[in-house]
Scaffold this motif. Structure first.
Motif: not given
Lengths: 164, 164, 164, 164
Positions: D57-61
């Motif tokens: 979902a295009g998140g930052l991890t």
């Protein structure tokens, strides 16, 4: 592949004007290269200036905090890693960075990070240290330490090291 | 009141013969004073020699291990504190010592301990370092660092510092 | 061979009278067996009582402190290991102990030590916990966790485990 | 203001299919809310699934690694914080997260993170644990622990907690 993380280490309360200027410019240049900036996260000195420089160029900034909350973390830090470990977090700073840049380096905190980085086999670049520092650190670091005198030269060297 | 804990830091695999001799004698002298000896605990170099010296005089020896088990801890260590934290345990070494003695100190691990000790406000005694080291470390440590050239002189200085 | 180190974990400020009584007696029994007592070192609750119990029988006591100085360490602790790492020192408590005894164990700090001990493969003895705790912890710990209801039974079990 | 960091904790090699499914969906939902995902970073189980969900979902991890290099870190982790501290890094996981979600929670590693989070005053949400776990953890955590049975309900609760 993960983006490169460049760690900038340097004095907090005792940083000189030249050191914070170097940090500001270096942070900006690091962001422009697309690298992530890592620092000890505090809202003073080299750490703060480097984070602000990186944010001014739209970069991503990490701060590895020494306290058990974010009370001393700069507003220019995007992601605060809270360790609650005091100076033991210096080990995390160096292990998490691809390359470490020490601005100045006559302070004991910064010196510990230079030493820990060399211990773990990371390359250290000292930007603008004293002659005594260079002479001694060259002996300690051998081929894993380099000395530069400007943010521009530092970024050129980082590029070469990352490509190697 | 708790017995004083004296931390001895120095090279592992790269220790010179003079450094291990100094460590052996210093460990013995520390034990004779009734102080507890603390080191990084490994079974090589300065750490091992200091622990053996202390045991030869009936002393009590602590080793703060870097690994997650005691596989690298010297037999001359009475009490092994197992951290599993690698070089982050260097912070524990200095915080747990009343005074830190670095034997040599051109190695990156030892240098990190000198720097962390100064950062935390502890007094550091460098026994037998190089001229470059002295010049630079004097600048970093100011009044919190001293230089000695024999175990005997080191113990005399520790006594003065503990009494202050 | 190094003397066995038995870690006693339990509540600080919230310890019940029964828990501190158990800690006092268990500390004494551990010392009489010639084992070294390890705790989180604080001058309250289970940690303090266990250290005092061990000292009353002439034992040797270790305290692994959470702060960056010894300001919260019990007078009954012979050797204070100062970590400056807050709860991260709980990992050191369990790695440095041959066997861990949790007195009570409904507190979050103690529970973290039970869990970390099981994670690292150490055997945990819970002395006197609640029924809910036993039911759940049995499931988590399997064969590496045991439950006892007195200091005497706990020492008997430690003997068996050390001999295995 | 910094973006919220949501920590997802759970089993590595022993994660069940339902747990990894929950982690995948929860990671995705966290990313959609604009929150940063934090985990222990490993390329297996709940940690890996949560990171993959967030990336989808295009998140930052973020991954807080236990080893001294990134050899066990998932490809779905954008930023690897390398601690070299083994389980002591669990403390960093919880201190760096605004809220902690434990998926499952019968494993000792996850249990240590639940306990450390409660110890440090953070709110913990347990998604899908056993009845024994709920009963016991409710007692330990009091008002700082909640139980949910779906990723959707978990995100709703996080929203409420962040707004409080």
């Amino acid at each position: 592949m993960r983006r490169a993380v460049i760690g900038i280490m340097g004095s907090g309360n005792n940083a000189t004007a030249q050191e914070t200027n170097h940090a500001l410019e270096l942070g900006e240049r690091i962001a422009k290269e697309g690298w992530i900036l890592l620092s000890g996260g505090r809202s003073v000195g080299v750490m703060d200036a480097a984070s602000k420089g990186a944010k001014s160029a739209g970069g991503l900034t990490l701060g590895i905090g020494a306290r058990s909350d974010d009370s001393d973390i700069s507003e220019a830090v995007d992601i605060a890693i809270i360790t609650g470990m005091g100076s033991a977090r210096n080990t995390i700073n160096v292990l998490s960075s691809s390359i470490i840049v020490a601005i100045g380096g006559n302070g004991s905190g910064t010196l510990s990070e230079i030493a820990l980085a060399l211990k773990s086999g990371k390359h250290v670049i000292v930007l603008g240290g004293s002659e005594e520092a260079k002479k001694f650190l060259q002996k300690v670091g051998g081929k894993n330490i380099s000395f530069t005198d400007s943010p521009e030269a530092t970024v050129k060297l980082i590029k070469r090291l990352l490509a190697a």
